[in-house]
Motif scaffolding. Structure first.
Motif, mmCIF file in Angstrom:
data_model
loop_
_atom_site.group_PDB
_atom_site.id
_atom_site.type_symbol
_atom_site.label_atom_id
_atom_site.label_comp_id
_atom_site.label_asym_id
_atom_site.label_seq_id
_atom_site.Cartn_x
_atom_site.Cartn_y
_atom_site.Cartn_z
ATOM 1 N N TRP A 35 0.847 -1.198 0.000
ATOM 2 C CA TRP A 35 0.000 0.000 0.000
ATOM 3 C C TRP A 35 0.878 1.243 0.000
ATOM 4 C CZ3 TRP A 35 -5.466 0.165 0.419
ATOM 5 C CH2 TRP A 35 -6.094 -1.086 0.586
ATOM 6 N N ARG A 36 0.425 2.249 -0.725
ATOM 7 C CA ARG A 36 1.060 3.571 -0.742
ATOM 8 C C ARG A 36 0.160 4.532 0.023
ATOM 9 N NH1 ARG A 36 3.902 6.741 -5.100
ATOM 10 N NH2 ARG A 36 3.341 8.930 -4.781
ATOM 11 N N PHE A 37 0.753 5.407 0.848
ATOM 12 C CA PHE A 37 -0.041 6.405 1.563
ATOM 13 C C PHE A 37 0.881 7.516 2.056
ATOM 14 C CE2 PHE A 37 1.431 3.366 4.677
ATOM 15 C CZ PHE A 37 1.705 4.097 5.817
ATOM 16 N N ASP A 38 0.288 8.586 2.561
ATOM 17 C CA ASP A 38 1.033 9.689 3.154
ATOM 18 C C ASP A 38 0.697 9.803 4.628
ATOM 19 O OD1 ASP A 38 2.357 10.668 0.795
ATOM 20 O OD2 ASP A 38 0.428 11.478 0.135
ATOM 21 N N ILE A 39 1.722 9.983 5.442
ATOM 22 C CA ILE A 39 1.531 10.248 6.861
ATOM 23 C C ILE A 39 1.367 11.757 7.030
ATOM 24 C CG2 ILE A 39 2.552 10.095 9.164
ATOM 25 C CD1 ILE A 39 4.187 7.689 8.135
ATOM 26 N N VAL A 40 0.235 12.173 7.590
ATOM 27 C CA VAL A 40 -0.055 13.598 7.786
ATOM 28 C C VAL A 40 0.671 14.079 9.029
ATOM 29 C CG1 VAL A 40 -1.863 15.327 8.102
ATOM 30 C CG2 VAL A 40 -2.302 13.311 6.664
ATOM 31 N N HIS A 41 1.527 15.092 8.858
ATOM 32 C CA HIS A 41 2.372 15.558 9.960
ATOM 33 C C HIS A 41 2.515 17.079 9.858
ATOM 34 C CE1 HIS A 41 5.853 15.921 12.642
ATOM 35 N NE2 HIS A 41 5.548 14.712 13.086
ATOM 36 N N PRO A 42 2.507 17.777 10.988
ATOM 37 C CA PRO A 42 2.606 19.249 10.936
ATOM 38 C C PRO A 42 3.905 19.750 10.334
ATOM 39 C CG PRO A 42 2.767 18.434 13.210
ATOM 40 C CD PRO A 42 2.309 17.287 12.372
ATOM 41 N N ASP A 43 4.964 18.942 10.374
ATOM 42 C CA ASP A 43 6.241 19.353 9.777
ATOM 43 C C ASP A 43 6.326 19.019 8.292
ATOM 44 O OD1 ASP A 43 7.064 20.248 12.244
ATOM 45 O OD2 ASP A 43 8.064 18.361 12.775
ATOM 46 N N ASP A 45 4.028 16.318 5.241
ATOM 47 C CA ASP A 45 3.599 14.936 5.057
ATOM 48 C C ASP A 45 4.797 14.050 4.701
ATOM 49 O OD1 ASP A 45 1.120 15.914 5.553
ATOM 50 O OD2 ASP A 45 0.297 15.546 3.553
ATOM 51 N N VAL A 46 4.710 12.786 5.137
ATOM 52 C CA VAL A 46 5.771 11.808 4.908
ATOM 53 C C VAL A 46 5.234 10.719 3.989
ATOM 54 C CG1 VAL A 46 7.328 10.135 5.971
ATOM 55 C CG2 VAL A 46 6.760 12.262 7.187
ATOM 56 N N GLY A 47 5.838 10.561 2.813
ATOM 57 C CA GLY A 47 5.448 9.489 1.908
ATOM 58 C C GLY A 47 5.844 8.146 2.496
ATOM 59 N N ALA A 48 4.941 7.177 2.455
ATOM 60 C CA ALA A 48 5.207 5.893 3.091
ATOM 61 C C ALA A 48 4.650 4.745 2.259
ATOM 62 C CB ALA A 48 4.606 5.856 4.496
ATOM 63 N N ILE A 49 5.188 3.561 2.531
ATOM 64 C CA ILE A 49 4.747 2.306 1.903
ATOM 65 C C ILE A 49 4.517 1.285 3.010
ATOM 66 C CG2 ILE A 49 5.435 0.357 0.445
ATOM 67 C CD1 ILE A 49 4.877 2.747 -1.253
ATOM 68 N N LEU A 50 3.392 0.590 2.936
ATOM 69 C CA LEU A 50 3.104 -0.528 3.834
ATOM 70 C C LEU A 50 3.267 -1.823 3.061
ATOM 71 C CD1 LEU A 50 1.806 -1.959 6.369
ATOM 72 C CD2 LEU A 50 -0.405 -1.584 5.233
ATOM 73 N N ARG A 51 4.081 -2.734 3.581
ATOM 74 C CA ARG A 51 4.143 -4.104 3.065
ATOM 75 C C ARG A 51 3.620 -5.008 4.164
ATOM 76 N NH1 ARG A 51 8.659 -6.935 0.871
ATOM 77 N NH2 ARG A 51 6.986 -7.999 -0.206
ATOM 78 N N ARG A 52 2.623 -5.824 3.859
ATOM 79 C CA ARG A 52 2.029 -6.621 4.926
ATOM 80 C C ARG A 52 1.420 -7.903 4.389
ATOM 81 N NH1 ARG A 52 -4.109 -5.356 6.739
ATOM 82 N NH2 ARG A 52 -5.045 -5.172 4.668
ATOM 83 N N SER A 53 1.322 -8.872 5.297
ATOM 84 C CA SER A 53 0.448 -10.020 5.133
ATOM 85 C C SER A 53 -0.726 -9.780 6.060
ATOM 86 C CB SER A 53 1.160 -11.324 5.518
ATOM 87 O OG SER A 53 2.147 -11.652 4.571
ATOM 88 N N PRO A 54 -1.938 -9.706 5.534
ATOM 89 C CA PRO A 54 -3.090 -9.450 6.397
ATOM 90 C C PRO A 54 -3.246 -10.528 7.460
ATOM 91 C CG PRO A 54 -3.674 -9.155 4.088
ATOM 92 C CD PRO A 54 -2.309 -9.784 4.111
ATOM 93 N N LYS A 55 -4.043 -10.216 8.450
ATOM 94 C CA LYS A 55 -4.282 -11.163 9.544
ATOM 95 C C LYS A 55 -4.709 -12.512 8.978
ATOM 96 C CE LYS A 55 -7.032 -8.085 11.142
ATOM 97 N NZ LYS A 55 -8.106 -7.400 11.897
ATOM 98 N N GLY A 56 -4.068 -13.579 9.487
ATOM 99 C CA GLY A 56 -4.396 -14.925 9.035
ATOM 100 C C GLY A 56 -3.513 -15.425 7.912
ATOM 101 N N TYR A 57 -2.608 -14.549 7.405
ATOM 102 C CA TYR A 57 -1.726 -14.945 6.305
ATOM 103 C C TYR A 57 -0.272 -14.659 6.659
ATOM 104 C CZ TYR A 57 -5.892 -15.211 3.376
ATOM 105 O OH TYR A 57 -7.122 -15.542 2.849
ATOM 106 N N GLY A 58 0.140 -14.947 7.876
ATOM 107 C CA GLY A 58 1.469 -14.554 8.320
ATOM 108 C C GLY A 58 2.602 -15.442 7.861
#
Length: 328
Positions: A35-43, A45-58
């Protein structure tokens, strides 16, 4: 919605963060997502990437290092000066997001054909092979006692695994049989030095900018083994994307790769590199055959599987080009 969980997560690990915005799924099936998203921060925004296995697929597949180990390796690489995305947070059960990690987003290009042809990267291209040699040297120089528990591979074990997978298809291909015989007859045996091996170090798993290599991606096949494996894999013809006269990812010459590696204080064994280039070519060919088998068997009759599957014939041509001068 995933933005709710992500907002709660970033507020917990990043002081001042108020939430996230623009979450968009980039890739993945049921077992792993990006997933691609931005972290909202007063200083800012920080561009970020989430890599994950959803719950049940670890659980990680057999050859995969696992997302937790990937995060450890990326942090070690970042600390060692390897251009690698900064890992901001490793997911915990309290995050309710599954298994994985959040990393800082690195802007740039990953599509190999654009990197090899677009004018934006014209100045960077002549430098990339040497740059990548230096990067490989820094990866292989990471102290073993700092590494997480990883599978250990040898050339002999890899030959056996490829042969077992190939024979399981019951789909004879004489060139693959020839390559297996050559590999068995020319197996160099255990490497004098066993290091961290990235495992998928190639064009297509790099973020490139006009300034050169910005990040090495996709650490899921990392393992312990012969460091020459990474140098051979990046030279496999399939990763040149049509630029066949430039062996290193379509960028440059082997000599440039080796010079960068040696400048990082490492030693190159060209014969072992060539062995691993043959091995890598066969491995990719067998993987392509596996894609075709899964396309035929279903239930996923995706065009992507069929298109990758047909590339097995390309690897047969590549193997003949590699083996003919060596008397196979």
């Amino acid at each position: 919605m995933i933005e709710t969980e992500l907002s709660r997560c970033v507020q917990a690990f990043m002081p001042g963060a108020s939430g996230v915005s623009g979450a968009a799924k980039l890739s993945g099936g049921a077992s792993q997502e990006t997933w691609r998203f931005d972290i909202v921060h007063p200083d800012g925004d920080v561009g970020a990437i989430l890599r994950r296995s959803p719950k049940g697929y670890g659980a990680a597949p057999g050859r995969a290092a696992g997302l937790d180990n990937e995060a450890v390796l990326m942090r070690l690489a970042y600390a060692a000066g390897v251009p690698s995305p900064e890992v901001l947070h490793v997911l915990t059960p309290a995050d309710d997001l599954g298994t994985g990690f959040i990393m800082r987003r690195v802007e740039g290009e990953t599509i190999a054909r654009k990197i090899l042809r677009d004018a934006d990267y014209a100045e960077a291209r002549p430098r990339l092979a040497r740059q990548l040699g230096g990067i490989a040297g820094r990866i292989h120089g990471i102290a073993r006692d700092a590494l997480p528990d990883l599978r250990k591979m040898t050339s002999t074990k890899e030959i056996a695994e490829i042969a077992r997978e190939y024979h399981s298809f019951d789909w004879p291909r004489p060139v693959f049989d020839l390559a297996l015989r050559w590999l068995s007859q020319n197996d160099p045996g255990p490497s004098a030095e066993v290091t961290l091996v990235h495992g998928d170090f190639r064009n297509g798993n790099l973020i490139i900018g006009p300034d050169g290599v910005r990040a090495v991606l996709d650490w899921e096949l990392a393992h312990l083994g012969d460091p020459m494996e990474d140098l051979g894999w990046i030279c496999v013809n399939s990763w040149r994307f049509g630029e066949i006269d430039r062996p290193v990812g379509g960028f440059g010459a082997r000599e440039e790769l080796f010079a960068g590696y040696e400048a990082a204080g490492r030693e190159v064994d060209p014969d072992r590199v060539m062995f691993w280039e043959v091995m890598g070519t066969l491995r990719w060919g067998v993987m392509c055959c596996g894609m075709m088998q899964r396309f035929r068997a279903g239930p996923d009759h995706s065009m992507e599987r069929a298109m990758i599957g047909r590339r097995a014939s390309e690897t047969e041509i590549d193997l003949l080009r590699l083996l003919a001068p060596r008397g196979a």
